[in-house]
Scaffold this active site. Sequence first.
Site, mmCIF file in Angstrom:
data_model
loop_
_atom_site.group_PDB
_atom_site.id
_atom_site.type_symbol
_atom_site.label_atom_id
_atom_site.label_comp_id
_atom_site.label_asym_id
_atom_site.label_seq_id
_atom_site.Cartn_x
_atom_site.Cartn_y
_atom_site.Cartn_z
ATOM 1 N N CYS A 3 -11.318 -0.343 -28.227
ATOM 2 C CA CYS A 3 -11.623 1.003 -27.750
ATOM 3 C C CYS A 3 -13.122 1.159 -27.521
ATOM 4 O O CYS A 3 -13.929 0.356 -27.994
ATOM 5 C CB CYS A 3 -11.193 2.064 -28.780
ATOM 6 S SG CYS A 3 -9.463 1.996 -29.260
ATOM 7 N N ASP A 13 -50.888 6.235 -7.556
ATOM 8 C CA ASP A 13 -50.094 6.981 -6.592
ATOM 9 C C ASP A 13 -50.655 8.396 -6.415
ATOM 10 O O ASP A 13 -50.905 9.108 -7.396
ATOM 11 C CB ASP A 13 -48.641 7.052 -7.068
ATOM 12 C CG ASP A 13 -47.739 7.740 -6.077
ATOM 13 O OD1 ASP A 13 -47.286 7.079 -5.137
ATOM 14 O OD2 ASP A 13 -47.505 8.966 -6.237
#
Length: 495
Positions: A41, A454
């Site tokens: 599971c 940037d």
Amino acid sequence: MDGTTSVNGLDLESCYRAVRSRDRRFDGIFYTAVSSTGIYCRPSCPARTPALVNVSFHRTAAAAQAAGYRACKRCRPDATPGSPEWDVAASLAGRAMRLIADGVVDREGVEGLAHRVGYSPRHLTRLLTTELGAGPLALARARRAQTARTLVETTELGFADIAFAAGFSSVRQFNDTVREVYAASPTDLRGRRGARRHADGTIALRLAVRTPFAGRALHAFLRDHLVPGVEAAGVAEGRRWFARTLDLPNGPGTLRIELTDIPAGETGFVHATFELADLRDTTAAVERARRLLDADCDPLAVADVFADDPVIGPLAAALPGLRVAGTVDGGELALRTIVGQQVSVAGARTVLAGMVAEHGRPIATGIDGLTHLFPAAETLAAADPAGLPMPRARGRAVTGLASALAAGELQLDRGTDRDVVHEQLMSQPGVGPWTADYVALRALGHPDIFLPTDLGIKRALDVLDAADADPAAWRPWRSYALLYLWTSLTAVEEL
């Protein structure tokens, strides 16, 4: 996980605590096998918690299957998102898992996989078995079984078509594997669930993602960076969608996804529709769609790191579950990035649209705006740099990188060593640190990239009065901090 008792690198006490609390954060990171029932599971399975003496823990579904367990019919552990650790650590195991998910073993065999990661087949098998509890063949088999189950339950394709679409070599192998893994025949699986089905070859699937999931923000990013002819985006009946063409190993295809915000809670799903020229490309198409979505991200782990940060914390609280948009093709992303150097996003789109019209391969699709595949590396490698709609130096950078991609000297997928790829990119004419890092961010799925030079980042930090912020505080999720800063420049209402 902390503790002193561990098996296969998993701390038993910590794993069991996660199972008792049904903690969804561990779904896909490990699997719980129960000896008294013979099933495995996901940690969040709603069934009654088994006694500790009856459980064992496995890093992969393949390892649980190899140990003789079948998948739980209640929690469907094989359908969970992949482990985020594959991208965080980018170890050999993680890189191999990404390539297996893309269908490399089905197309090229274990030898091909071993060549891609730079090891001998025997050594690779030994390493994967030690770390993941299963070798490449077992891992590929588990992936085929999961793909087959999805196709059985969600399409009207014949079982023979599904067998080959999932990567099986025969219908008999497909039948035997499905029965062994799910304790049910393909006919049983098809009859058990009511699902969206299509008889025209279109495949509609639900791609599992961890929640929360900021689908609107991802849609806005993809929309703003789309390349006309190759990609399209819009809103239909209140639903945001993004679509693009796919250049797959056996032929062209298209992908259309619906993107919406999904709040925290249970595992969420993104609706995706594929149209493929060759069903054998199903596995590759699904994996590339998952890369685009950053589907294996653990947003709660990211949020935990940012929670107390004065800069990113408020941004993360306002927009939970932000994803880093990936790419369906690393080479394409790198070429697009070079074209976009020193020009606006809108300017780059215009130039790329011209390149697609001139050098892309036209294809017929059922989606308005999708007309071409992105130009192949071989095509751009043979192009005259002076004839490309950009400065000649940048044109040479495009054709040079395309030549390296076409010759196989440079591999830009998530199965490659990031440090090696970074060095290779930096050795290419016209490629600088920003470009190499941006490619690592989106093509290689690197979760810890920051772009200090940037202009958008500088502007965002100035607006937030955080120019002196220390990006090291955002490790190991600086890529997500980067996206939060970029996104902060756009009003949430506009997403």
